[in-house]
Design an enzyme around this catalytic site. Structure first.
Site, short mmCIF file in Angstrom:
data_model
loop_
_atom_site.label_atom_id
_atom_site.label_comp_id
_atom_site.label_asym_id
_atom_site.label_seq_id
_atom_site.Cartn_x
_atom_site.Cartn_y
_atom_site.Cartn_z
NE ARG A 11 -1.97 -1.03 3.81
CZ ARG A 11 -2.44 -0.76 5.02
NH1 ARG A 11 -3.68 -0.39 5.17
NH2 ARG A 11 -1.66 -0.85 6.08
CE1 TYR A 154 6.83 5.95 11.22
CE2 TYR A 154 6.98 8.34 11.12
CZ TYR A 154 6.85 7.11 10.49
OH TYR A 154 6.77 7.06 9.11
CE LYS A 158 9.81 5.72 9.28
NZ LYS A 158 9.98 4.76 8.17
CB ILE A 187 3.22 11.39 1.88
CG1 ILE A 187 4.65 11.93 1.94
CG2 ILE A 187 2.89 10.86 0.48
CD1 ILE A 187 4.97 13.08 1.00
#
Length: 243
Positions: A11, A154, A158, A187
């Site tokens: 996805r 997160y 990252k 995004i």
């Protein structure tokens, strides 16, 4: 035949990247997915609809034994094929304030992003080193560049990807393997559909969320011969939000 392995390709960003790599470079795409078979099949169908080809490759990136078994078996069955491009895209968010964050939310985010990068890259890079050729692109995030409240897990995952990118690039540069990262901002994807776009886009100089195919074009460039002298870089693609 040169192949590209895209993790988490069922996805969103992963799908867009897989489709673009097939389109731009004629690479045979290994569409990795963990559990969503139907979505992975849609990615492969889109690749084929655009004249490309590939196959599905199921494994959970956070489990090293599973990764090694899947990739080693694939390699044994496909001796004429070479994974020359690896895109470490798999990742999840489990947002929440750090003080109340369950340990499982920390572990899952870290294991899929950071440990997943270790598991998949360590397997795939062996053949790249022998062949003295390869492109590795790691999907990081603006969260890893500047830190985002409510995303300590997160951001940590990252941030680890970004530092690993810079270090690994130095280790393998002499073997003509490049290692770069892209750091997308907001995004349009399943991962951002719960966010208040109208409110958040006010802090983006371009006043909009980015599109998955815009990130895919950047990844495709980094996988091309035109990017042969770029390594160890983290390229922000975020509409002007800079850390």
């Amino acid at each position: 035949m040169s192949c590209a392995l895209v993790t988490g390709a069922s996805r969103g960003l992963g799908r867009a990247i897989a489709v673009q790599l097939a389109l731009d470079h004629g690479l045979y795409i290994l569409v990795n997915y963990s559990s969503n078979l139907a979505a992975a099949e849609e990615t492969l169908a889109e690749i084929r609809a655009n004249g490309g080809d590939g196959e599905l490759l199921q494994f959970n990136v956070q489990t090293k034994q599973e990764v090694d078994e899947a990739l080693n078996t694939w390699r044994e069955n496909n001796p004429e094929r070479f994974i020359s491009v690896l895109v470490n895209n798999a990742g999840v968010t489990r947002d929440g304030l750090f003080m109340w964050m369950p340990e499982s939310d920390w572990d899952e985010v870290m294991n899929i992003s950071a440990k997943g990068l270790f598991n998949v890259t360590q397997n795939a890079i062996q053949q790249m080193l022998r062949k003295r050729s390869g492109r590795i692109v790691n999907v990081a995030s603006v969260s890893g560049m500047k830190g985002v409240a409510g995303q300590t897990n997160y951001s940590a995952a990252k941030g680890a990807i970004i530092s690993a990118t810079k270090a690994l690039a130095q280790e393998v540069a002499k073997r003509k393997i490049t290692v770069n990262a892209v750091a997308p901002g907001f995004i349009i994807s399943d991962m951002t559909k719960e966010l208040n776009e109208a409110e958040l886009k006010q802090m983006i100089p371009m006043n909009r969320f980015g599109k998955a195919d815009e990130v895919a074009h950047l990844v495709s460039f980094l996988c091309s011969d035109k990017a042969a002298y770029i390594t160890g870089e983290v390229i922000n693609i975020n509409g002007g939000i800079y850390s």
